[in-house]
Design a protein around this motif. Structure first.
Motif, short mmCIF file in Angstrom:
data_model
loop_
_atom_site.label_atom_id
_atom_site.label_comp_id
_atom_site.label_asym_id
_atom_site.label_seq_id
_atom_site.Cartn_x
_atom_site.Cartn_y
_atom_site.Cartn_z
N THR A 135 14.45 -33.78 -11.63
CA THR A 135 15.22 -35.07 -11.88
C THR A 135 13.95 -36.55 -11.99
O THR A 135 14.39 -37.02 -13.04
CB THR A 135 15.85 -35.93 -11.56
OG1 THR A 135 17.08 -33.98 -10.86
CG2 THR A 135 17.01 -36.42 -11.66
N SER A 250 31.14 -31.28 -12.21
CA SER A 250 29.80 -32.58 -12.84
C SER A 250 28.90 -31.44 -13.61
O SER A 250 28.06 -32.53 -14.00
CB SER A 250 29.13 -31.34 -11.30
OG SER A 250 29.34 -30.68 -10.94
N ILE A 251 29.57 -30.37 -14.24
CA ILE A 251 28.27 -30.11 -15.26
C ILE A 251 28.40 -30.10 -16.56
O ILE A 251 27.83 -30.74 -17.11
CB ILE A 251 28.12 -28.56 -15.10
CG1 ILE A 251 28.28 -27.71 -13.63
CG2 ILE A 251 27.81 -27.59 -16.41
CD1 ILE A 251 28.44 -26.19 -13.64
N SER A 254 27.32 -33.51 -17.94
CA SER A 254 25.36 -33.94 -18.75
C SER A 254 25.50 -34.64 -19.83
O SER A 254 24.30 -34.02 -20.47
CB SER A 254 24.66 -32.07 -18.74
OG SER A 254 25.38 -31.38 -18.85
N ILE A 284 18.58 -34.17 -17.76
CA ILE A 284 19.67 -33.46 -17.66
C ILE A 284 19.21 -32.26 -16.44
O ILE A 284 20.28 -31.64 -16.17
CB ILE A 284 19.99 -33.46 -18.93
CG1 ILE A 284 20.42 -34.38 -19.41
CG2 ILE A 284 21.31 -32.33 -19.00
CD1 ILE A 284 20.52 -34.37 -20.73
N THR A 288 21.70 -30.97 -13.88
CA THR A 288 22.52 -29.01 -14.31
C THR A 288 22.22 -28.60 -13.41
O THR A 288 23.00 -28.04 -12.37
CB THR A 288 22.24 -29.24 -15.33
OG1 THR A 288 23.03 -29.77 -16.05
CG2 THR A 288 23.32 -28.23 -16.01
N TYR A 289 21.29 -28.04 -12.36
CA TYR A 289 20.29 -27.03 -11.89
C TYR A 289 21.46 -27.84 -10.04
O TYR A 289 21.61 -26.70 -9.88
CB TYR A 289 18.64 -27.51 -11.54
CG TYR A 289 18.41 -26.19 -10.47
CD1 TYR A 289 18.77 -25.18 -10.77
CD2 TYR A 289 17.47 -27.04 -9.83
CE1 TYR A 289 18.13 -24.04 -10.04
CE2 TYR A 289 16.86 -25.76 -8.94
CZ TYR A 289 17.41 -24.01 -9.34
OH TYR A 289 16.67 -23.45 -8.52
N SER A 291 24.10 -29.42 -9.95
CA SER A 291 25.22 -28.49 -9.93
C SER A 291 25.59 -27.40 -9.89
O SER A 291 27.02 -27.16 -9.02
CB SER A 291 25.84 -29.57 -11.43
OG SER A 291 26.14 -30.71 -11.75
N LEU A 292 24.88 -26.84 -10.48
CA LEU A 292 25.40 -24.98 -10.87
C LEU A 292 24.89 -24.65 -9.18
O LEU A 292 26.04 -23.84 -9.06
CB LEU A 292 24.53 -24.37 -10.98
CG LEU A 292 23.91 -24.73 -13.21
CD1 LEU A 292 23.81 -24.62 -13.97
CD2 LEU A 292 25.58 -24.05 -13.16
#
Length: 300
Positions: A135, A250-251, A254, A284, A288-289, A291-292
């Motif tokens: 990030t 949260s995903i 993005s 992003i 996203t990584y 969040s997943l």
């Protein structure tokens, strides 16, 4: 439409409307409006609606007893999360593009991880470390080119927006245990009222007491921010989280930088270089990584 489908729809609308705030601020700044004045318009025009909601839900009692210290913490988080974060954000938009502002704000989940480690000793996993590094590489790539274009102004604006992300992350980390006590609606309304009082106190000491000197479009942008970029999305996001859960929602976050960049391109004619767009994609991907990974942990 299914519950999940509604949750996704509400989440997308909420994220896009929240993202429009930066564009409205930049449009208002074209009329040389003072930062504090614009923040006053946003908060005071939304305040009556939050008071009305509190009145409507007044008979619905909280599920647990709320103590005096809980109210004191609520005041503290209202100061940090809605007043401080908003003020730093509005200040930063004096110096940088709306699209860049949203990219920086988008790193707040990584700050949440760090603050949780610092104050609650929650272990930072290898996956989280990787996501954080990815990030911030993206942020550096995004801003490196901007420094060549506008110089120190990009540093000033970027630092102010980063402070906004830090204060908002602090609010999220600290208020998580209070929200179940008050309920989402009541907590949000109280926090917004506290924030508005903080802005009023700030204005008493620093304002020029001439809020009616601006052209009509400034008040229109202030009203639009209050309703369409503050009030409505705050409840859309709550409705989405209720249906999808925080991890799934949260995903959807993005979409924030992308929608801001598109809106800024349409309404402000802002353009990002290829390097900045590449940096945005890295940011992003990193968030996203992260969040997943949180979603997977929640399912275990």
């Amino acid at each position: 439409m299914s519950t999940k489908g509604l949750g996704i729809l509400y989440g997308i609308l909420g994220v896009v409307l929240f993202s429009s705030k930066a564009v409205m601020v930049k449009l208002a700044y074209q009329y040389q409006v003072e930062t504090l004045d614009l923040l006053m318009f946003r908060m005071f025009l939304s305040l009556p609606f939050y008071i009305l909601i509190l009145f409507i839900i007044r008979k619905k009692r909280p599920s647990v007893d709320i103590k005096t210290k809980d109210y004191l913490w609520l005041v503290a988080f209202g100061f940090v999360g809605y007043y401080s974060a908003s003020y730093f954000d509005f200040l930063g938009l004096n110096y940088i593009k709306a699209g860049l502002e949203r990219i920086i704000l988008f790193v707040y989940p990584t700050i949440v991880v760090f603050l949780s480690w610092l104050f609650f000793r929650e272990r930072i996993t290898k996956v989280q470390t990787t996501a954080i590094v990815i990030t911030y590489i993206g942020v550096v790539v995004t801003f490196w080119n901007e420094l060549e274009i506008v110089g120190n102004e990009a540093l000033i604006g970027g630092f102010l927006v980063l402070l906004s992300a830090i204060t908002y992350a602090s609010y999220l980390v600290g208020s998580g245990w209070l929200i179940p006590k008050f309920g989402v609606l009541r907590f949000t309304c109280y926090a917004m009222i506290v924030s508005t009082i903080c802005i009023l106190i700030h204005y008493i000491f620093s304002g020029d007491w001439d809020l009616f000197k601006y052209p009509l479009p400034v008040y229109g942008y202030g009203f639009a921010m209050a309703i369409f970029a503050t009030l409505i999305p705050s409840f859309l996001v709550s409705a989405s989280i209720e249906r999808l859960g925080a991890s799934n929602f949260s995903i959807l976050g993005s979409l924030g930088p992308v929608s801001t960049i598109l809106l800024a391109y349409i309404f402000l004619a802002e353009k990002l270089t290829y390097w900045q767009l590449f940096g945005m994609l890295i940011v992003i991907f990193g968030v996203t990584y992260l969040s997943l990974n949180r979603k997977r942990k929640a399912l275990r």
